[in-house]
Scaffold this motif. Sequence first.
Motif, PDB file in Angstrom:
ATOM      1  N   VAL A 295      16.581  35.446  -1.273  1.00 47.49           N
ATOM      2  CA  VAL A 295      15.511  35.295  -0.279  1.00 47.49           C
ATOM      3  C   VAL A 295      15.819  34.190   0.745  1.00 47.49           C
ATOM      4  CG1 VAL A 295      13.677  36.306  -1.699  1.00 47.49           C
ATOM      5  CG2 VAL A 295      14.068  33.863  -1.822  1.00 47.49           C
ATOM      6  N   ALA A 296      17.037  34.193   1.274  1.00 44.72           N
ATOM      7  CA  ALA A 296      17.467  33.133   2.195  1.00 44.72           C
ATOM      8  C   ALA A 296      16.576  33.046   3.426  1.00 44.72           C
ATOM      9  CB  ALA A 296      18.920  33.357   2.609  1.00 44.72           C
ATOM     10  N   GLU A 297      16.212  34.196   4.004  1.00 45.97           N
ATOM     11  CA  GLU A 297      15.398  34.173   5.219  1.00 45.97           C
ATOM     12  C   GLU A 297      14.021  33.578   4.954  1.00 45.97           C
ATOM     13  OE1 GLU A 297      17.001  36.889   4.113  1.00 45.97           O
ATOM     14  OE2 GLU A 297      18.317  37.611   5.704  1.00 45.97           O
ATOM     15  N   LEU A 298      13.436  33.928   3.801  1.00 45.18           N
ATOM     16  CA  LEU A 298      12.111  33.406   3.489  1.00 45.18           C
ATOM     17  C   LEU A 298      12.162  31.911   3.176  1.00 45.18           C
ATOM     18  CD1 LEU A 298      10.621  36.361   1.415  1.00 45.18           C
ATOM     19  CD2 LEU A 298      10.248  35.793   3.812  1.00 45.18           C
ATOM     20  N   CYS A 299      13.239  31.473   2.546  1.00 47.63           N
ATOM     21  CA  CYS A 299      13.392  30.033   2.294  1.00 47.63           C
ATOM     22  C   CYS A 299      13.517  29.273   3.617  1.00 47.63           C
ATOM     23  CB  CYS A 299      14.622  29.774   1.424  1.00 47.63           C
ATOM     24  SG  CYS A 299      14.445  30.329  -0.274  1.00 47.63           S
ATOM     25  N   ALA A 300      14.279  29.853   4.554  1.00 48.23           N
ATOM     26  CA  ALA A 300      14.430  29.217   5.859  1.00 48.23           C
ATOM     27  C   ALA A 300      13.092  29.173   6.594  1.00 48.23           C
ATOM     28  CB  ALA A 300      15.464  29.967   6.694  1.00 48.23           C
ATOM     29  N   LEU A 301      12.321  30.260   6.531  1.00 47.77           N
ATOM     30  CA  LEU A 301      11.015  30.288   7.172  1.00 47.77           C
ATOM     31  C   LEU A 301      10.080  29.241   6.549  1.00 47.77           C
ATOM     32  CD1 LEU A 301       8.894  31.450   9.082  1.00 47.77           C
ATOM     33  CD2 LEU A 301       8.470  33.249   7.382  1.00 47.77           C
ATOM     34  N   ALA A 302      10.109  29.136   5.232  1.00 45.38           N
ATOM     35  CA  ALA A 302       9.266  28.142   4.556  1.00 45.38           C
ATOM     36  C   ALA A 302       9.624  26.733   5.024  1.00 45.38           C
ATOM     37  CB  ALA A 302       9.413  28.267   3.041  1.00 45.38           C
ATOM     38  N   GLN A 303      10.924  26.462   5.203  1.00 47.50           N
ATOM     39  CA  GLN A 303      11.352  25.142   5.663  1.00 47.50           C
ATOM     40  C   GLN A 303      10.913  24.887   7.110  1.00 47.50           C
ATOM     41  OE1 GLN A 303      12.840  22.702   3.712  1.00 47.50           O
ATOM     42  NE2 GLN A 303      12.201  21.490   5.481  1.00 47.50           N
ATOM     43  N   VAL A 304      11.006  25.909   7.952  1.00 50.83           N
ATOM     44  CA  VAL A 304      10.547  25.761   9.341  1.00 50.83           C
ATOM     45  C   VAL A 304       9.056  25.430   9.365  1.00 50.83           C
ATOM     46  CG1 VAL A 304      10.109  27.033  11.496  1.00 50.83           C
ATOM     47  CG2 VAL A 304      12.338  27.208  10.376  1.00 50.83           C
ATOM     48  N   LEU A 305       8.280  26.119   8.531  1.00 53.76           N
ATOM     49  CA  LEU A 305       6.839  25.844   8.460  1.00 53.76           C
ATOM     50  C   LEU A 305       6.570  24.416   8.003  1.00 53.76           C
ATOM     51  CD1 LEU A 305       5.656  29.236   6.935  1.00 53.76           C
ATOM     52  CD2 LEU A 305       5.337  28.451   9.289  1.00 53.76           C
ATOM     53  N   LEU A 306       7.356  23.954   7.026  1.00 51.82           N
ATOM     54  CA  LEU A 306       7.198  22.559   6.574  1.00 51.82           C
ATOM     55  C   LEU A 306       7.542  21.584   7.696  1.00 51.82           C
ATOM     56  CD1 LEU A 306       8.719  22.691   2.966  1.00 51.82           C
ATOM     57  CD2 LEU A 306       6.314  22.252   3.579  1.00 51.82           C
ATOM     58  N   ASP A 307       8.623  21.862   8.410  1.00 53.92           N
ATOM     59  CA  ASP A 307       9.044  20.969   9.494  1.00 53.92           C
ATOM     60  C   ASP A 307       8.024  20.923  10.624  1.00 53.92           C
ATOM     61  OD1 ASP A 307      11.339  20.505   8.057  1.00 53.92           O
ATOM     62  OD2 ASP A 307      12.618  21.788   9.292  1.00 53.92           O
ATOM     63  N   LYS A 308       7.455  22.059  10.959  1.00 55.96           N
ATOM     64  CA  LYS A 308       6.545  22.133  12.110  1.00 55.96           C
ATOM     65  C   LYS A 308       5.097  21.777  11.766  1.00 55.96           C
ATOM     66  CE  LYS A 308       9.050  25.096  15.196  1.00 55.96           C
ATOM     67  NZ  LYS A 308       9.283  24.230  16.321  1.00 55.96           N
ATOM     68  N   PHE A 309       4.663  22.189  10.573  1.00 58.09           N
ATOM     69  CA  PHE A 309       3.245  22.028  10.233  1.00 58.09           C
ATOM     70  C   PHE A 309       2.997  21.163   8.996  1.00 58.09           C
ATOM     71  CE2 PHE A 309       3.856  26.241  12.191  1.00 58.09           C
ATOM     72  CZ  PHE A 309       3.193  26.020  13.387  1.00 58.09           C
ATOM     73  N   GLU A 310       4.076  20.705   8.355  1.00 63.15           N
ATOM     74  CA  GLU A 310       4.017  19.848   7.177  1.00 63.15           C
ATOM     75  C   GLU A 310       3.345  20.507   5.974  1.00 63.15           C
ATOM     76  OE1 GLU A 310       2.471  16.003   8.171  1.00 63.15           O
ATOM     77  OE2 GLU A 310       3.970  15.680   9.729  1.00 63.15           O
ATOM     78  N   THR A 311       3.165  21.795   6.028  1.00 66.08           N
ATOM     79  CA  THR A 311       2.603  22.525   4.897  1.00 66.08           C
ATOM     80  C   THR A 311       3.124  23.958   4.924  1.00 66.08           C
ATOM     81  OG1 THR A 311       0.592  23.193   3.753  1.00 66.08           O
ATOM     82  CG2 THR A 311       0.516  23.214   6.147  1.00 66.08           C
ATOM     83  N   SER A 312       3.302  24.511   3.723  1.00 67.52           N
ATOM     84  CA  SER A 312       3.741  25.903   3.626  1.00 67.52           C
ATOM     85  C   SER A 312       3.419  26.413   2.229  1.00 67.52           C
ATOM     86  CB  SER A 312       5.247  26.030   3.884  1.00 67.52           C
ATOM     87  OG  SER A 312       5.695  27.315   3.509  1.00 67.52           O
ATOM     88  N   GLN A 313       2.520  27.364   2.174  1.00 69.50           N
ATOM     89  CA  GLN A 313       2.185  27.961   0.884  1.00 69.50           C
ATOM     90  C   GLN A 313       3.409  28.700   0.331  1.00 69.50           C
ATOM     91  OE1 GLN A 313      -1.356  30.360   1.002  1.00 69.50           O
ATOM     92  NE2 GLN A 313      -1.462  30.526  -1.216  1.00 69.50           N
ATOM     93  N   MET A 314       4.196  29.273   1.239  1.00 73.90           N
ATOM     94  CA  MET A 314       5.411  29.965   0.811  1.00 73.90           C
ATOM     95  C   MET A 314       6.379  28.998   0.133  1.00 73.90           C
ATOM     96  SD  MET A 314       8.038  32.273   3.097  1.00 73.90           S
ATOM     97  CE  MET A 314       6.712  32.981   4.023  1.00 73.90           C
ATOM     98  N   ALA A 315       6.505  27.785   0.677  1.00 75.30           N
ATOM     99  CA  ALA A 315       7.379  26.780   0.071  1.00 75.30           C
ATOM    100  C   ALA A 315       6.899  26.414  -1.328  1.00 75.30           C
ATOM    101  CB  ALA A 315       7.450  25.537   0.955  1.00 75.30           C
ATOM    102  N   GLU A 316       5.597  26.336  -1.509  1.00 75.87           N
ATOM    103  CA  GLU A 316       5.042  26.030  -2.830  1.00 75.87           C
ATOM    104  C   GLU A 316       5.386  27.130  -3.834  1.00 75.87           C
ATOM    105  OE1 GLU A 316       0.849  25.280  -2.400  1.00 75.87           O
ATOM    106  OE2 GLU A 316       1.195  23.907  -0.721  1.00 75.87           O
ATOM    107  N   VAL A 317       5.285  28.369  -3.392  1.00 69.94           N
ATOM    108  CA  VAL A 317       5.615  29.507  -4.262  1.00 69.94           C
ATOM    109  C   VAL A 317       7.088  29.465  -4.652  1.00 69.94           C
ATOM    110  CG1 VAL A 317       5.817  32.027  -4.321  1.00 69.94           C
ATOM    111  CG2 VAL A 317       3.750  30.959  -3.385  1.00 69.94           C
ATOM    112  N   ILE A 318       7.946  29.164  -3.673  1.00 69.23           N
ATOM    113  CA  ILE A 318       9.389  29.098  -3.941  1.00 69.23           C
ATOM    114  C   ILE A 318       9.693  27.962  -4.916  1.00 69.23           C
ATOM    115  CG2 ILE A 318      11.641  28.600  -2.904  1.00 69.23           C
ATOM    116  CD1 ILE A 318      10.556  30.086  -0.364  1.00 69.23           C
ATOM    117  N   ARG A 319       9.084  26.793  -4.698  1.00 71.14           N
ATOM    118  CA  ARG A 319       9.303  25.644  -5.597  1.00 71.14           C
ATOM    119  C   ARG A 319       8.846  25.949  -7.026  1.00 71.14           C
ATOM    120  NH1 ARG A 319       6.720  21.995  -1.580  1.00 71.14           N
ATOM    121  NH2 ARG A 319       8.368  21.418  -0.156  1.00 71.14           N
ATOM    122  N   ALA A 320       7.800  26.772  -7.145  1.00 66.33           N
ATOM    123  CA  ALA A 320       7.267  27.130  -8.473  1.00 66.33           C
ATOM    124  C   ALA A 320       8.139  28.176  -9.168  1.00 66.33           C
ATOM    125  CB  ALA A 320       5.836  27.643  -8.343  1.00 66.33           C
TER     126      ALA A 320
END
Length: 199
Positions: free
Chosen positions: A165-190
């Motif tokens: 899921v490289a593209e989704l991981c990259a999108l989650a990181q972009v969301l974290l960088d731009k908005f400092e939050t990402s539910q997708m990043a939380e799901v990936i970390r879990a």
Amino acid sequence: SEFALHLMGCWGVRTDPQAISELEQALREHVDSTTLQLRLAGFLRDSGSKDMKAIRARVSAAYGDETPLTAKGAVSTARDVLEGSGDAALELLASVSNDQKLLTTYIPVLRAGTDKPLNPQYHLVESGRTSARNPNIQNQPRRGGVRECFVAREGRVFIAADYSVAELCALAQVLLDKFETSQMAEVIRAGQDVHLWFG
């Protein structure tokens, strides 16, 4: 970059004549034996042409009231319809058409790489991915034996790398960088499956 892709195309890739011969022999044996069985089933005429009326009748018999139709209302003979019919002869017909395509389309391309390298032309597409043509080396059949015909040059190796899921991981990181939050990043970390979570 496009220049690196150009250099890859110039360098090219070679194929193994022994592996190609073994694949071609296996395909021809399957096509020849299957052709005989399809004649006996009434799907092939002596000329080698398909008897579409007989094939459609068999599809209708296999599916009954739920016979798949084409957009124009004819009985469908698409490969997935044949494969899902539960009729051994129709499934055989589906499998042989794939092997015939491998013989007529892919074997000649593979053979061309035994004398000199195949030099595909690579391009970047709008999505950021790459495409290749002449030949389309990036979309080789998954059927066992085809991709194995490509060989690295002496002293070199092929390496396969596929990030989950490289593209989704990259999108989650972009969301974290731009908005400092990402539910997708939380799901990936879990350690959860992002596709299942989103579905």
